[in-house]
Design a protein around this motif. Structure first.
Motif, mmCIF file in Angstrom:
data_model
loop_
_atom_site.group_PDB
_atom_site.id
_atom_site.type_symbol
_atom_site.label_atom_id
_atom_site.label_comp_id
_atom_site.label_asym_id
_atom_site.label_seq_id
_atom_site.Cartn_x
_atom_site.Cartn_y
_atom_site.Cartn_z
ATOM 1 N N ASP A 97 34.042 12.542 13.559
ATOM 2 C CA ASP A 97 34.069 12.464 12.098
ATOM 3 C C ASP A 97 33.193 13.521 11.434
ATOM 4 O OD1 ASP A 97 34.433 8.837 11.863
ATOM 5 O OD2 ASP A 97 35.853 10.435 12.329
ATOM 6 N N ILE A 98 32.134 13.928 12.128
ATOM 7 C CA ILE A 98 31.282 15.003 11.594
ATOM 8 C C ILE A 98 31.319 16.211 12.509
ATOM 9 C CG2 ILE A 98 29.775 13.495 10.257
ATOM 10 C CD1 ILE A 98 27.734 13.670 12.517
ATOM 11 N N ASN A 99 32.270 16.209 13.465
ATOM 12 C CA ASN A 99 32.505 17.337 14.355
ATOM 13 C C ASN A 99 31.221 17.787 15.068
ATOM 14 O OD1 ASN A 99 34.658 18.796 15.410
ATOM 15 N ND2 ASN A 99 34.161 20.613 14.207
ATOM 16 N N ALA A 100 30.586 16.824 15.721
ATOM 17 C CA ALA A 100 29.321 17.116 16.382
ATOM 18 C C ALA A 100 29.233 16.416 17.728
ATOM 19 C CB ALA A 100 28.144 16.676 15.509
ATOM 20 N N VAL A 101 28.443 16.997 18.595
ATOM 21 C CA VAL A 101 28.103 16.359 19.862
ATOM 22 C C VAL A 101 26.582 16.329 19.981
ATOM 23 C CG1 VAL A 101 30.229 16.933 21.078
ATOM 24 C CG2 VAL A 101 28.302 18.525 21.131
ATOM 25 N N TYR A 102 26.104 15.389 20.797
ATOM 26 C CA TYR A 102 24.667 15.196 20.924
ATOM 27 C C TYR A 102 24.296 15.048 22.395
ATOM 28 C CZ TYR A 102 25.349 14.010 16.041
ATOM 29 O OH TYR A 102 25.703 14.051 14.710
ATOM 30 N N LEU A 103 23.080 15.420 22.697
ATOM 31 C CA LEU A 103 22.517 15.182 24.020
ATOM 32 C C LEU A 103 21.141 14.563 23.836
ATOM 33 C CD1 LEU A 103 22.632 15.581 27.147
ATOM 34 C CD2 LEU A 103 21.308 17.676 26.767
ATOM 35 N N GLU A 104 20.972 13.386 24.384
ATOM 36 C CA GLU A 104 19.658 12.750 24.372
ATOM 37 C C GLU A 104 19.103 12.788 25.792
ATOM 38 O OE1 GLU A 104 19.582 8.929 22.539
ATOM 39 O OE2 GLU A 104 17.391 8.890 22.449
ATOM 40 N N VAL A 105 17.897 13.290 25.903
ATOM 41 C CA VAL A 105 17.235 13.367 27.205
ATOM 42 C C VAL A 105 16.098 12.362 27.199
ATOM 43 C CG1 VAL A 105 16.147 14.853 28.918
ATOM 44 C CG2 VAL A 105 17.788 15.821 27.294
ATOM 45 N N HIS A 106 16.110 11.450 28.157
ATOM 46 C CA HIS A 106 15.109 10.395 28.247
ATOM 47 C C HIS A 106 14.088 10.747 29.324
ATOM 48 C CE1 HIS A 106 18.096 7.984 26.037
ATOM 49 N NE2 HIS A 106 18.979 8.484 26.873
ATOM 50 N N ASP A 107 12.887 10.180 29.188
ATOM 51 C CA ASP A 107 11.838 10.364 30.193
ATOM 52 C C ASP A 107 11.661 11.854 30.523
ATOM 53 O OD1 ASP A 107 11.340 9.400 33.682
ATOM 54 O OD2 ASP A 107 9.894 9.753 32.065
ATOM 55 N N LEU A 108 11.388 12.619 29.515
ATOM 56 C CA LEU A 108 11.290 14.064 29.671
ATOM 57 C C LEU A 108 10.224 14.474 30.668
ATOM 58 C CD1 LEU A 108 11.849 14.938 25.955
ATOM 59 C CD2 LEU A 108 13.067 16.037 27.835
ATOM 60 N N ARG A 109 10.538 15.513 31.429
ATOM 61 C CA ARG A 109 9.645 16.055 32.452
ATOM 62 C C ARG A 109 9.439 17.532 32.188
ATOM 63 N NH1 ARG A 109 13.409 13.386 37.216
ATOM 64 N NH2 ARG A 109 13.131 11.215 36.569
#
Length: 120
Positions: free
Chosen positions: A74-86
């Motif tokens: 709907d907003i022409n977007a993709v996302y990446l969430e990175v958890h527990d960053l190292r």
């Protein structure tokens, strides 16, 4: 003209989470194979996640290990969430796409990337 605009990078502490955004123009994110890549300092670019055209659902939210990839047509977007960053997650994160149906081949459209630095 296809363009991607990544955002959301910055300096984060180990153990935290970060959500990166990729806003697309010139194509629809739910009609192409689209993914996230990371290039760590001094290393080759590697694939982190990919959403192929074979995923029928328009809105997608997939978690694989420490990564959650989502697509919001709907907003022409993709996302990446990175958890527990190292610290080894440090690098430039790119959004990329191809008209190929799966994630096996090369990407043809690339954003300029957003830098993520994981450090205390």
């Amino acid at each position: 003209q296809v363009q991607f605009m990544e955002s959301g990078g910055g300096l984060v502490q180990p153990g935290g989470s970060l959500k990166l955004s990729c806003s697309a123009s010139g194509l629809r994110v739910d009609t192409v194979t689209i993914g996230w890549f990371r290039q760590a300092p001094g290393k080759e670019r590697t694939k982190i996640s990919c959403l192929s055209t074979m995923i029928s659902a328009r809105t997608v939210n997939i978690r694989e290990g420490r990564y959650t990839t989502s697509r919001t047509p709907d907003i022409n977007a993709v996302y990446l969430e990175v958890h527990d960053l190292r610290p080894e997650d440090t690098g430039v994160y790119y959004c990329a796409a191809t008209s190929n149906r799966d994630c096996a081949g090369n990407m043809h459209y690339w954003g300029k990337g957003t830098l993520v630095t994981v450090s205390s």
